[in-house]
Design an enzyme around this catalytic site. Structure first.
Site, mmCIF file in Angstrom:
data_model
loop_
_atom_site.group_PDB
_atom_site.id
_atom_site.type_symbol
_atom_site.label_atom_id
_atom_site.label_comp_id
_atom_site.label_asym_id
_atom_site.label_seq_id
_atom_site.Cartn_x
_atom_site.Cartn_y
_atom_site.Cartn_z
ATOM 1 N N HIS A 42 -31.376 -3.450 -6.412
ATOM 2 C CA HIS A 42 -31.217 -3.349 -4.969
ATOM 3 C C HIS A 42 -32.564 -3.315 -4.259
ATOM 4 O O HIS A 42 -33.538 -2.792 -4.793
ATOM 5 C CB HIS A 42 -30.436 -2.079 -4.621
ATOM 6 C CG HIS A 42 -29.017 -2.103 -5.098
ATOM 7 N ND1 HIS A 42 -28.040 -2.811 -4.451
ATOM 8 C CD2 HIS A 42 -28.412 -1.516 -6.167
ATOM 9 C CE1 HIS A 42 -26.885 -2.659 -5.101
ATOM 10 N NE2 HIS A 42 -27.094 -1.880 -6.154
ATOM 11 N N CYS A 60 -17.824 -16.589 -34.366
ATOM 12 C CA CYS A 60 -19.007 -15.992 -34.974
ATOM 13 C C CYS A 60 -18.775 -14.572 -35.462
ATOM 14 O O CYS A 60 -19.569 -14.045 -36.238
ATOM 15 C CB CYS A 60 -20.199 -16.035 -34.018
ATOM 16 S SG CYS A 60 -19.998 -15.019 -32.550
#
Lengths: 478, 325
Positions: free
Chosen positions: A53, A446
């Protein structure tokens, strides 16, 4: 069992704890980082908007305002050196009605007071020219060019790794459950009976910080867990928006946002529900509807159909409307780093700095290490040129074997992820570090191969490979 | 390293093998099959159950047996293979970038390319099931690999979501390996699986198939502890009040397959939003001249025999393309 003695024990390897350990690793004092989970960044740090931010939101003069703006600057300064994925894409707070127009002017003023650089109020035309997929109801926007998106995980993994490489002991699966006096030291005991000795305990335990404080007789604050649900959209939606798109803040936070992620997907969320159970990280159909209905006010074409995964995170709300940072009144060997709600991720690096400043101010003589090395480099096969790829494959053939086809991750990178400082110990740890299993098939292809690599590298049987530590086993014993 | 070939086949499963052999039969000399796994055969290698080959060979074979017939035929030709090799991208002018441990980055220029990369399974994320994120949720195909190739049991107390063929096959497989399969839950009013699989994999083992029921929540912090299912209305929305909790330590998902077309997209090949495979411009040609597609990368098939039959046609089409260009 021998009890190791430290000057500082940091409780919690989330963003605040990791950056505190990182700052302390610059000094000769002995520090340990105690984490109750099997990996760093398993709490509030793991699941949030991953936004750095700018700092126009917090009330001027608050610690939140000061550390947000400083944290933002530190992220921009350090992300390359520490290899933290970060893209300074800027943020828009968009106004959709009269009230919103008032609000963005107010935020602009606030931002100026907080020292935020580059703020600008944009007209409707300027806003839509930059962000053509925004709702036609948009009246204008507050642009904050210093805002950006990062990898929330790397925001604590990177400092934890640098800290460990510079002598901090990262101790995993250490859930602080008992504290007792031992002369000038505290004995800090884990649920499983392990003990460390420390002069000062720095409580960065996130949603559990009030429970840790209570062990020291400090019941001055209570953490309220607030759950936020998010969805990630496929990267073929990547161009939907270019900036972080906020709506004006509401009582329970910064509202529903639509934002690119650092990896090029789109993030939608969060909801904001105060809940009773601090670990209740469920996602709900109702929550997702709230998030998308809210998001469509900003970006009408955003769609649930593009969701590839959703998650929920718990924000630790301290109830003091500012961070709780300082020595406890109940026990001077306890330093609270608590109630680190938004913008806590951004503030992290500045929180670490602040803690060390306060320690020095309070008479702890800290001596700088001569050989501190703050650099960190993560090898990412996918980002290399073909010549570089060939060189690496020649040196280590494991870099030529693609394990995760969706994200092009090699066996060499997975092995590195396990072996490096603050390394991976489980499937989620590998996924967060190198993205294996993060893509379209979500680990379908995977997964079994990653399990085997972890089993081999840690020298444990397959039945002891977990998704994220504890009882999250993957396969039965033989 | 660079290579020049007449036909490059991406994917050495049943589709790629049949297409490559057909190219050779049609007089194409320089053929290369690129396979990401260590051996040819693709997903057939983990399909150790029978039921393959009835149409093509007139006898019932297991998956590995079916694959082996083609691998044997291939061995009698001079068709080249690169195994343990991942294709990274394909360009519109038919240059393939691939990588493996031995050669590093390989650039393969081809006169024609046959896409036969198969498909992947839909995941939990796509279903957007509410609840926690514990371990123990596997796609049926991943569980099949763990059990049949790696030799590990994903769990002992199983609920299967979706009644696709792999889910049905795995219901039987897990039961044979000593797990308790509590039921198969299908959101649609009828199963998408083959009739013979419902009979041979569920009915014969007393495993119930629940239709028009879906998962509404997953429970368990670390490992799956249970799942809440509910009946759905005609719009497939859960009906309040019909929720039922089922204790389990494993959830297998068999909720559909998606053609795997990331390589196709890298060449700018037009994708059909319905099949999610390349648009078939007749004779298995794609929108990029000289690039053909066959097998599950084109559309999801029920039977491998049909994959073989169509892939033969695709191989012939690729051979004709080379002769005419």
């Amino acid at each position: 069992m021998e009890i190791k003695t430290y000057d500082f024990a940091v409780v919690g390897a989330g963003v605040s704890g990791a950056w505190t350990a990182y700052e302390l690793s610059k000094y000769t004092a002995k520090t340990c980082l105690l984490e109750k989970e099997n990996d760093v960044a398993m709490g509030a740090t793991k699941a949030n908007s991953a936004i750095i931010h700018a700092g126009y939101d917090p009330v001027p003069g608050s610690l939140m305002a000061k550390l947000n703006v400083r944290g933002n600057a530190l992220v921009r300064e350090l992300h390359e050196k520490m290899d933290i994925p970060f893209r300074q894409i800027g943020s828009y707070v968009i106004a959709l009605n009269d009230e919103g127009e008032e609000k963005i002017k107010e935020l602009y003023e606030r931002g100026i007071k907080n020292g935020v650089e580059g703020l600008k109020l944009l007209s409707k035309e300027e806003t839509l020219a930059e962000e053509p997929n925004l709702s036609d109801d948009v009246r204008g926007a507050l642009l904050a060019p210093t805002a950006g998106v990062c990898s929330a995980f790397e925001m604590s993994c990177a400092p934890a790794e640098v800290a460990e490489n510079n002598g901090v002991d990262l101790i995993r699966n250490f859930a602080v459950s008992k504290v007792s006096d031992d002369g000038d030291y505290k004995l800090v005991e884990a649920a499983d009976g392990r003990v460390v000795r420390a002069r000062v305990v720095i409580n960065a335990a996130g949603v559990h910080a009030d429970e840790v404080a209570k062990l020291f007789g400090d019941d001055s604050f209570k953490i309220i867990p607030r759950r936020g649900e998010y969805s990630i959209l496929d990267n073929n939606c990547g161009g939907l928006v270019k900036h972080v798109i906020f709506q004006p803040p509401v009582k329970f936070g910064k509202g529903i946002l639509v934002s690119p992620t650092v990896d090029g997907n789109i993030l939608v969320g969060p909801t904001a529900d105060n809940i009773d159970d601090k670990d209740d990280k469920i996602t709900t159909g109702a929550g997702q509807k709230v998030a998308f209905d809210g998001a469509r006010k900003s970006v009408p074409t955003v769609s649930e159909r593009d969701v590839i995964t959703s998650f929920s995170g718990i924000r630790p709300i301290g109830g003091k409307e500012d961070f709780i940072l300082g020595f406890s009144d109940a026990d001077k060997s306890l330093f609270n780093v608590s109630g680190i709600e938004s913008p806590g991720l951004t503030a992290g690096p500045a929180v670490g700095e602040y803690v060390v400043e306060q320690l020095i101010k309070n008479g702890y003589a800290l001596e700088k290490k001569a050989d501190f090395d703050g650099n960190r480099k993560v090898f990412r096969f996918n980002e290399l040129s073909d010549e570089e790829k060939n060189e690496y494959i020649k040196k280590n053939p494991l870099y030529g074997r693609i394990i995760c086809r969706c994200e092009t991750v090699t066996e060499g990178e997975i092995v590195d992820a396990v072996r490096r400082g603050a390394g991976a110990r489980d499937m989620d740890g590998v996924k967060r570090r190198v993205r294996a299993g993060m893509g379209r098939c979500q680990g379908g292809f995977c997964g079994p191969k990653v399990m085997e690599i972890i089993s081999r590298e840690l020298n444990i049987p397959m039945s002891e490979v977990t998704k994220f530590g504890g009882g999250s086993w993957m396969v039965e014993k033989d | 390293m660079t290579m020049n070939v007449d036909v490059a086949v991406i994917g050495g499963g049943p589709a790629g093998l049949a297409a490559a052999l057909e190219c050779r039969k049609n007089g194409i000399e320089n053929i290369l099959i690129i396979e990401r796994d260590k051996q040819l055969g693709g997903i057939l290698n983990q399909c150790i159950h029978p039921g393959f080959g009835l149409h093509v060979f007139g006898e019932e074979l297991t998956g590995p047996e079916y694959a082996q017939r083609y691998i044997n035929m291939l061995a009698e030709t001079d068709i080249k293979t690169l195994t343990d090799t991942m294709v990274l991208s394909l360009s519109p002018d038919k240059v393939i970038r691939a990588v493996n441990s031995e050669l590093g980055i390989v650039e393969i220029s081809a006169k024609a390319v046959i896409l036969s990369m198969g498909c992947r399974e839909r995941t939990r994320g796509m279903l957007r099931i509410s609840g926690t994120r514990p371990s123990g949720i596997y796609t049926a195909g991943t569980a099949q690999r763990l059990v049949n190739i790696e030799g590990y049991m994903p769990g002992k107390n199983v609920v299967i979501l979706g009644s696709g063929d792999i889910g049905l096959i795995m219901a039987r497989r897990m039961t044979l390996e000593g797990a308790k399969v509590k039921g198969v839950y299908e959101i649609m009013p009828k199963s998408g699986g083959l009739r013979r699989n419902i009979v041979q994999c569920l009915d014969d083992f007393g495993i119930p198939l629940h239709l028009s029921k879906t998962a509404v929540e997953i429970h368990g912090r670390e490992r799956v502890e249970g799942i809440t299912v509910a009946s759905v209305d005609e719009n497939l929305a859960p009906i309040a009040g019909t929720e039922e909790y089922i204790e389990c330590d494993t959830v297998l998902l068999s909720v559909g397959l998606i053609p795997e077309n990331e390589v196709s997209r890298s060449a700018g090949i037009e994708i059909d939003p319905k099949t999610r495979g390349p648009v078939n411009n007749g004779n298995f040609s794609t929108s990029v001249p000289g690039v053909f597609a066959c097998g599950n990368v084109l559309k999801v098939y029920d039977l491998v025999d049909n994959v073989t039959k169509d892939s033969v046609l695709a191989g012939k089409a690729a051979a004709d393309y080379i002769k005419n260009n």
